[in-house]
Design a protein around this motif. Sequence first.
Motif, PDB file in Angstrom:
ATOM      1  N   PHE A 124      18.918  27.343   8.146  1.00  0.00           N
ATOM      2  CA  PHE A 124      19.879  26.514   9.108  1.00  0.00           C
ATOM      3  C   PHE A 124      20.722  27.193   9.543  1.00  0.00           C
ATOM      4  O   PHE A 124      21.664  27.814   7.980  1.00  0.00           O
ATOM      5  N   ASP A 125      21.516  26.643   9.956  1.00  0.00           N
ATOM      6  CA  ASP A 125      22.957  26.651  10.468  1.00  0.00           C
ATOM      7  C   ASP A 125      24.339  25.700   9.315  1.00  0.00           C
ATOM      8  O   ASP A 125      23.973  25.310   8.772  1.00  0.00           O
ATOM      9  N   ALA A 126      25.603  26.348   9.707  1.00  0.00           N
ATOM     10  CA  ALA A 126      26.130  25.576   9.130  1.00  0.00           C
ATOM     11  C   ALA A 126      26.176  24.304   9.243  1.00  0.00           C
ATOM     12  O   ALA A 126      26.797  23.470   8.249  1.00  0.00           O
ATOM     13  N   LEU A 127      25.600  24.015  10.157  1.00  0.00           N
ATOM     14  CA  LEU A 127      25.998  22.394  10.785  1.00  0.00           C
ATOM     15  C   LEU A 127      24.642  21.931  10.596  1.00  0.00           C
ATOM     16  O   LEU A 127      24.566  20.494  10.292  1.00  0.00           O
ATOM     17  N   GLY A 128      23.726  22.323  10.121  1.00  0.00           N
ATOM     18  CA  GLY A 128      22.769  21.615   9.307  1.00  0.00           C
ATOM     19  C   GLY A 128      21.204  21.762  10.548  1.00  0.00           C
ATOM     20  O   GLY A 128      20.481  21.237  10.618  1.00  0.00           O
TER      21      GLY A 128
END
Length: 176
Positions: free
Chosen positions: A154-158
């Motif tokens: 997952f990236d930082a924004l979910g």
Amino acid sequence: AMTPFDTFRNDNVLKKKAAFTLAEVLITLGIIGIVAAMTLPTLLSNVQDKILESESKKAANIVANGYKLMMARDEIFRISDMPFWNCNSIECVSAEHKKVFNISNDNQAVLENLKNVKYYNSKNQAVPFSWEREPVYAFITTDGFAYGVLQPDFDALGYVNTFDIIADVNANNNPN
């Protein structure tokens, strides 16, 4: 001086023909057999390696084309928008995959069997295998390939950034 009898005898004498003896033929066949027995395992191993390499490329194409079709069908452009990430049940994930893959089996036993893989064969040697991320869904296609969808990154924004697929080109048969 030659008599008529000498001429008659010289014409009728059986001439010896050049040929191999049975012993020479058997020795030659024995040598050929020994050489064949020594080279045959190497040839068969090379053939098996080429088959697995070809099957691996086929599996990569199948999975890539399947997920591209899934994205194109739903007109999405980001991995995180793929419909099966929003599913709350394995049945939903299964239904989404069955729309684009020819799945013969995708039950819990397939997933558990895939999780139990501890070794894979590389050039006829068992190499230890450890899962970096657990498979969350597994399916077997009608051509006998088994695929495992691993837990995504997952990236930082979910949002789902990437996900990996493990392919076993001969499903429950060895080598993996």
